[in-house]
Each structure stands twice: as C-alpha cells, then as structure tokens.
Design an enzyme around this catalytic site. Structure first.
Site, PDB file in Angstrom:
ATOM      1  N   SER A  23      75.443  58.478  50.588  1.00 43.70           N
ATOM      2  CA  SER A  23      74.015  58.507  50.241  1.00 43.70           C
ATOM      3  C   SER A  23      73.804  58.485  48.730  1.00 43.70           C
ATOM      4  O   SER A  23      72.689  58.621  48.252  1.00 43.70           O
ATOM      5  CB  SER A  23      73.347  59.743  50.861  1.00 43.70           C
ATOM      6  OG  SER A  23      74.035  60.922  50.500  1.00 43.70           O
ATOM      7  N   ASN A 110      74.472  71.502  53.436  1.00 41.86           N
ATOM      8  CA  ASN A 110      73.271  71.490  54.272  1.00 41.86           C
ATOM      9  C   ASN A 110      72.119  72.265  53.629  1.00 41.86           C
ATOM     10  O   ASN A 110      70.980  71.799  53.626  1.00 41.86           O
ATOM     11  CB  ASN A 110      73.576  72.053  55.659  1.00 41.86           C
ATOM     12  CG  ASN A 110      74.604  71.207  56.399  1.00 41.86           C
ATOM     13  OD1 ASN A 110      74.970  70.126  55.929  1.00 41.86           O
ATOM     14  ND2 ASN A 110      75.077  71.690  57.531  1.00 41.86           N
ATOM     15  N   THR A 155      26.052  49.433  55.972  1.00 39.54           N
ATOM     16  CA  THR A 155      26.699  49.831  57.234  1.00 39.54           C
ATOM     17  C   THR A 155      26.980  48.514  57.942  1.00 39.54           C
ATOM     18  O   THR A 155      26.181  47.570  57.808  1.00 39.54           O
ATOM     19  CB  THR A 155      25.801  50.737  58.112  1.00 39.54           C
ATOM     20  OG1 THR A 155      24.653  49.999  58.497  1.00 39.54           O
ATOM     21  CG2 THR A 155      25.371  52.003  57.380  1.00 39.54           C
ATOM     22  N   HIS A 156      28.092  48.439  58.633  1.00 35.06           N
ATOM     23  CA  HIS A 156      28.521  47.175  59.275  1.00 35.06           C
ATOM     24  C   HIS A 156      28.631  46.041  58.256  1.00 35.06           C
ATOM     25  O   HIS A 156      28.469  44.884  58.601  1.00 35.06           O
ATOM     26  CB  HIS A 156      27.561  46.764  60.395  1.00 35.06           C
ATOM     27  CG  HIS A 156      27.187  47.892  61.309  1.00 35.06           C
ATOM     28  ND1 HIS A 156      27.924  48.241  62.410  1.00 35.06           N
ATOM     29  CD2 HIS A 156      26.165  48.786  61.250  1.00 35.06           C
ATOM     30  CE1 HIS A 156      27.370  49.273  63.008  1.00 35.06           C
ATOM     31  NE2 HIS A 156      26.301  49.638  62.324  1.00 35.06           N
ATOM     32  N   SER A 277      46.244  31.783  39.171  1.00 33.24           N
ATOM     33  CA  SER A 277      46.891  31.006  40.223  1.00 33.24           C
ATOM     34  C   SER A 277      47.797  29.972  39.578  1.00 33.24           C
ATOM     35  O   SER A 277      47.532  29.509  38.471  1.00 33.24           O
ATOM     36  CB  SER A 277      45.818  30.313  41.066  1.00 33.24           C
ATOM     37  OG  SER A 277      46.347  29.157  41.686  1.00 33.24           O
ATOM     38  N   LYS A 283      41.074  30.234  38.944  1.00 32.07           N
ATOM     39  CA  LYS A 283      41.204  31.487  39.684  1.00 32.07           C
ATOM     40  C   LYS A 283      41.447  32.722  38.817  1.00 32.07           C
ATOM     41  O   LYS A 283      42.120  32.671  37.797  1.00 32.07           O
ATOM     42  CB  LYS A 283      42.360  31.396  40.697  1.00 32.07           C
ATOM     43  CG  LYS A 283      42.094  30.497  41.866  1.00 32.07           C
ATOM     44  CD  LYS A 283      40.902  30.905  42.708  1.00 32.07           C
ATOM     45  CE  LYS A 283      41.203  32.061  43.627  1.00 32.07           C
ATOM     46  NZ  LYS A 283      42.128  31.693  44.707  1.00 32.07           N
ATOM     47  N   ASN A 285      42.430  36.485  40.198  1.00 30.48           N
ATOM     48  CA  ASN A 285      42.647  37.168  41.466  1.00 30.48           C
ATOM     49  C   ASN A 285      42.831  38.680  41.314  1.00 30.48           C
ATOM     50  O   ASN A 285      43.453  39.141  40.357  1.00 30.48           O
ATOM     51  CB  ASN A 285      43.883  36.588  42.162  1.00 30.48           C
ATOM     52  CG  ASN A 285      43.691  35.134  42.562  1.00 30.48           C
ATOM     53  OD1 ASN A 285      42.569  34.725  42.859  1.00 30.48           O
ATOM     54  ND2 ASN A 285      44.763  34.367  42.545  1.00 30.48           N
ATOM     55  N   GLU A 290      44.886  44.090  45.979  1.00 31.90           N
ATOM     56  CA  GLU A 290      45.506  43.570  47.200  1.00 31.90           C
ATOM     57  C   GLU A 290      46.855  44.227  47.468  1.00 31.90           C
ATOM     58  O   GLU A 290      47.195  44.561  48.610  1.00 31.90           O
ATOM     59  CB  GLU A 290      45.666  42.051  47.099  1.00 31.90           C
ATOM     60  CG  GLU A 290      44.325  41.332  47.168  1.00 31.90           C
ATOM     61  CD  GLU A 290      44.432  39.855  46.822  1.00 31.90           C
ATOM     62  OE1 GLU A 290      43.726  39.067  47.431  1.00 31.90           O
ATOM     63  OE2 GLU A 290      45.218  39.490  45.933  1.00 31.90           O
ATOM     64  N   TYR A 317      71.604  71.140  61.206  1.00 34.89           N
ATOM     65  CA  TYR A 317      71.711  69.882  60.466  1.00 34.89           C
ATOM     66  C   TYR A 317      72.393  68.804  61.306  1.00 34.89           C
ATOM     67  O   TYR A 317      73.398  69.057  61.972  1.00 34.89           O
ATOM     68  CB  TYR A 317      72.504  70.091  59.161  1.00 34.89           C
ATOM     69  CG  TYR A 317      72.657  68.801  58.372  1.00 34.89           C
ATOM     70  CD1 TYR A 317      71.671  68.409  57.482  1.00 34.89           C
ATOM     71  CD2 TYR A 317      73.751  67.957  58.562  1.00 34.89           C
ATOM     72  CE1 TYR A 317      71.782  67.203  56.789  1.00 34.89           C
ATOM     73  CE2 TYR A 317      73.866  66.753  57.874  1.00 34.89           C
ATOM     74  CZ  TYR A 317      72.878  66.389  56.985  1.00 34.89           C
ATOM     75  OH  TYR A 317      72.979  65.204  56.306  1.00 34.89           O
ATOM     76  N   GLN A 322      69.843  62.573  56.825  1.00 35.82           N
ATOM     77  CA  GLN A 322      70.134  61.929  55.543  1.00 35.82           C
ATOM     78  C   GLN A 322      69.162  60.759  55.307  1.00 35.82           C
ATOM     79  O   GLN A 322      68.918  60.368  54.178  1.00 35.82           O
ATOM     80  CB  GLN A 322      71.590  61.438  55.547  1.00 35.82           C
ATOM     81  CG  GLN A 322      71.995  60.682  54.296  1.00 35.82           C
ATOM     82  CD  GLN A 322      73.506  60.534  54.188  1.00 35.82           C
ATOM     83  OE1 GLN A 322      74.216  61.506  54.008  1.00 35.82           O
ATOM     84  NE2 GLN A 322      73.999  59.319  54.333  1.00 35.82           N
ATOM     85  N   LYS A 325      65.519  60.732  52.910  1.00 37.59           N
ATOM     86  CA  LYS A 325      65.268  60.554  51.476  1.00 37.59           C
ATOM     87  C   LYS A 325      64.695  59.190  51.126  1.00 37.59           C
ATOM     88  O   LYS A 325      63.701  59.102  50.406  1.00 37.59           O
ATOM     89  CB  LYS A 325      66.546  60.839  50.687  1.00 37.59           C
ATOM     90  CG  LYS A 325      66.777  62.355  50.570  1.00 37.59           C
ATOM     91  CD  LYS A 325      68.136  62.722  50.037  1.00 37.59           C
ATOM     92  CE  LYS A 325      69.218  62.606  51.076  1.00 37.59           C
ATOM     93  NZ  LYS A 325      69.015  63.519  52.239  1.00 37.59           N
TER      94      LYS A 325
HETATM   95  N1  ARG Z   1      74.253  63.544  52.001  1.00 39.26           N
HETATM   96  C1  ARG Z   1      73.791  64.499  52.947  1.00 39.26           C
HETATM   97  C2  ARG Z   1      72.280  64.293  53.166  1.00 39.26           C
HETATM   98  O1  ARG Z   1      71.711  63.585  52.413  1.00 39.26           O
HETATM   99  C3  ARG Z   1      74.003  65.900  52.455  1.00 39.26           C
HETATM  100  C4  ARG Z   1      74.295  66.884  53.510  1.00 39.26           C
HETATM  101  C5  ARG Z   1      75.565  66.537  54.160  1.00 39.26           C
HETATM  102  N2  ARG Z   1      76.000  67.499  55.099  1.00 39.26           N
HETATM  103  C6  ARG Z   1      76.867  67.164  56.033  1.00 39.26           C
HETATM  104  N3  ARG Z   1      77.257  68.096  56.805  1.00 39.26           N
HETATM  105  N4  ARG Z   1      77.282  65.943  56.176  1.00 39.26           N
HETATM  106  O2  ARG Z   1      71.696  64.795  54.089  1.00 39.26           O
END
Ligand code: ARG
Length: 458
Positions: A23, A110, A155-156, A277, A283, A285, A290, A317, A322, A325
């Site tokens: 990660s 964890n 409205t509408h 454009s 144009k 824009n 948007e 956990y 993971q 994030k």
């Molecule tokens: N990289 C893990 C996460 O983002 C951290 C926790 C990992 N814990 C484990 N027992 N694998 O959640």
C-alpha cells in the site's frame, strides 16, 4: 526483499504478491502522521518504563530526523516497501540498530493504520472547513453587492417569483453552513484515539492510552480495542459529508453553466476561469463548473466504495480495509480542489444585473402579487388567482405585461383594481414587500448576511 515475518515462513514471497499487497504507493502520504504517532508511542513507552527512557529519547530523535529527511527529499520513500509503517520502522532500525526494534512493542500495524488515517483526515478536514469558509466569504460579499439586484426565482426552471441575486446565492450559503456543521460533528466523533488497541486485544504491557491520546490531540482513547482497529465509520461519514458538499457544488455549478450561456447571460465568467474551444473560435466554456459537476459522481463513487468495502466484514482488522485509503483520499483531494476552484470562479464572475432584471420582467413573476393585491382589497385568494391568470393570458395574447397594462383593462377584469396596482406589481416592491423572515426583502437579506459574517468571525 527480506520480510519482517521471514522467521515463520519457509518460502519467499511471490513477487506479484508483494506488489498486490503493498500500500506504499498511496499510504506514503501519511508519513508525517505515521511518525508523529510513533513519536507519541515511543514517549509513552519510555514514560511507562516499558522501554528504557534513554532509548525512547533516541527513537524519538531518530524519528524526527527521518521525518525531516523525507520532507527534504533526502530520504526517498522506497516503492518496494510494504507500507509506510514498515518503511519507517525499517529506516529507523537501519539508522539506530537494536533500539529501533523496540518501537513496535505493545503496538500493531492495525492500531497504527487506524491512528494514522484519523490524524491525516483530521488535518484535511480542517483544510476543507477553511476552504468552505472562504467560499462563504465570497458568497457573502457577492450577496452584499447584489441586495438590490432583482431577478426571477425559478421553480421547474420556469420563472416563478421575484427575488434578488443576493437572496438566491444566500440559499447556497445555508447549504455550505450545514456542510461545515456536519464536518465539525464528524471530526468530533473521529477525534478519539485507537492507538493501544494493538492487533485487536490491546496488550499486557502497562501502556498509558490516555497519555498517547493527549499527546496526539485526541479527546481520549477509543473505548474498545476491537472496535479501535475495526472501525472506519468516520471515513464513511466524511465521504458522505463530502458527497453532500459536492452535491451542493454541482447544483451551483449547474446554475453557473446555465447562467453564463447566451440564452441566460446572467453572469459572465472571468477569462482566467474559462476555456476556449479547439475548433470554434467564438467559444468561452465554463469547464470549471462542468468539472465540478462531473467530479461529484466520482466522490459519490468513493462513498459507495467505502460502504461496500465495509459491508459484512467480520471483526477485527481484515486487509479489505486497506482499500479505504485510496477512496477517502480521492474524495478529499477532489472535494478540496473543487471548492477551491469554484470559489475563485465565483469570486471573479461578473453579475449582469441588467440581464437578470430583464429576464425578471418578461415572465409575469408578479402574477402572485397581482392576486395578493386583490386579496388585500377583499377578494378571496382563489378568485383573485383566477383574475390574475386571465390577465396573464390577456397580456400574452397582446404582447404586454402587468407593468404596462392600462388601468381600464385591469378594471374590465375586476372593479377592485385602482391606480395603486402599479405599485403592487412593481418588481422592486414585490421583492421588498416579502418581509417574512427568511424572504428576499432587503431587511431579511441583510439579516442573513449578518449571520454569515458573524459565523465567519467566530
Ligand atoms: N497497510 C495496511 C493498511 O493499509 C496496514 C495494516 C496492515 N495490517 C495487517 N495485519 N496486514 O491497512
């Protein structure tokens, strides 16, 4: 690369497993929070006599240096590392040897990751709130400039009743105020510390969770160690809060897009916040609006990702989490950039009072006021409503409006009409006669602006 857990395994990890599991590409952005958490943990271990206080000092010193080195770029983050927690610990041990190996006493990744994400999001939420306050400041000042800018409310998407541009955009201010209140509440619930939950069952060491919670600016430790490592509610709440922010921005964007079209022409965007454009030279824009409208879908997607990821997960956990994030970071990053750019776009936009006034004149938006005029002269509202409706039909057929209709014509529809009807259907009077609390009258609008300014000064 050698793994922390090699001792128990008889085979090296498959190279694709390492990549799949890693990660670091997205959690490295939490390196400050990871190190701050470790510094608090090390301080607590020293204070409670779980490790030698001198070693605690040494760890803290080294962690500070690692943070400075990552910040300066002297220490590049290793993309091969499994995650930011492992990376920091590995560097620490490489730098100070055995002492570094003591840091992870009474801790698990964890509770570490649960801590890091809270610390990280807490800071982001402060930034988001500051951006929303900036947007409110711009809305309040645009409103102040347009207290007398009469326009049709819709409205509408059909012209309905007279309001002012100030009143109109102050509706959005109320939405962003609620967003701020939601974010503040989410942050308050998030502000409890999971550190010390360990892998899930806390620890046999005599740790002081109140101390680490206080050192890290939390209101206290989380009550249950299993919940401490399993809970992602605050991420869901934040993703929801941001989805609502984006929904509000998308509605405002939609209006901006309509308003800067030639058909409406209510506002003109600044050249610096518009795009051209590649083929049509004429144009200009509204790409920012948007994109904000478009990115709303993406933030909703992040909320759905998080809700779905958490569904049915057993305690405590599991690595599914993971995946939290990237979704929450995406929601945060996009909400921030959208609020920021939308604010600048609004701030630099020109309000075209003449166009707003002209559109307000053409739509019989004083038809209710005409009916109310008759009501005040004694006619029941339902009858007055019909008379006013017939007058509208007459005006449409004869290409005229309430303001220019001769009194004799009015009187063929009801003898109650007198010279003062022109006062009653005058749009400025229609607006300022709406003195009810929360309405578009100058008094009410100034009151609304006052409340926002009071809020912003706090
Ligand atoms: N990289 C893990 C996460 O983002 C951290 C926790 C990992 N814990 C484990 N027992 N694998 O959640």
């Amino acid at each position: 690369m050698a793994k922390m857990w090699d001792a128990r395994f008889s085979k090296a990890e498959n190279s694709r497993v390492n990549d799949f599991n890693s990660s670091i590409s997205f959690d490295s952005r939490m390196f400050r929070e990871d190190i701050d958490g470790s510094i608090a943990h090390a301080a607590m271990l020293g204070k409670c006599g779980i490790i030698d206080p001198a070693e605690s000092e040494k760890i803290i010193e080294a962690l500070r240096q690692i943070k400075a080195d990552i910040e300066s770029g002297a220490l590049p983050i290793d993309p091969e590392a499994e995650d930011i927690h492992m990376f920091v610990e590995e560097v620490l041990t490489a730098r100070i040897g055995d002492t570094g190996k003591r840091l992870h006493t009474a801790r698990s990744r964890n509770d570490q990751v649960a801590l890091d994400i809270r610390l990280y999001l807490r800071r982001e939420m402060d930034e988001i709130c500051a951006l929303l306050r900036g947007l409110l400041t711009v809305i309040a000042s645009k409103a102040e400039e347009n207290v007398h800018t009469v326009m049709a409310g819709y409205t509408h998407l059909q012209r309905a009743q007279p309001v002012t541009f100030a009143h109109y955009i102050l509706a959005y201010a109320q939405m962003f105020l609620r967003d701020l209140s939601r974010l503040t509440q989410t942050k308050a619930r998030m502000n409890l510390c999971p550190l010390g939950s360990g892998a899930l069952a806390s620890t046999t060491y005599p740790i002081d969770r109140h101390m680490t919670a206080a050192l890290l600016g939390f209101d206290g430790p989380m009550e249950n160690s299993i919940d401490g490592v399993s809970d992602r509610d605050s991420l869901l709440e934040l993703a929801f809060d941001l989805s609502v922010v984006m929904m509000h921005l998308s509605r405002f964007s939609e209006e901006m897009i309509l308003w800067c079209s030639s058909e409406f022409g209510f506002i003109e965007l600044d050249d610096a916040f518009s795009t051209g454009s590649s083929i049509m030279p004429q144009k200009k824009n509204p790409d920012i609006a948007e994109l904000v409208r478009g990115k709303t879908g993406r933030v909703y997607g992040d909320l759905t990702t998080l809700l779905t990821m958490m569904k049915g997960l057993p305690l405590a956990y599991t690595t599914d989490m993971q995946e939290d994030k990237e979704a929450i970071f995406d929601a945060v990053d996009n909400a921030k950039i959208c609020i920021e750019l939308f604010t600048s776009m609004l701030e630099t936009a020109t309000v075209r009072a003449d166009r707003l006034r002209k559109a307000a004149s053409g739509g019989f938006i004083n038809a209710t006021d005409c009916a109310d005029y008759l009501v005040k002269k004694g006619m029941p509202f339902r009858d007055a409503y019909k008379v006013s409706g017939r007058l509208v039909a007459y005006c449409i057929d004869n290409n005229t409006d309430f303001e220019s209709l001769p009194l004799e014509t009015y009187q063929t529809y009801s003898p109650l009409f007198a010279e003062d009807v022109y006062e009653a259907v005058n749009l400025e009077n229609c607006v300022n006669g709406r003195l009810a609390y929360g309405g578009p009258s100058e008094t009410s609008v100034k009151h609304q602006i006052g409340l926002i300014k009071e809020y912003l000064e706090k």
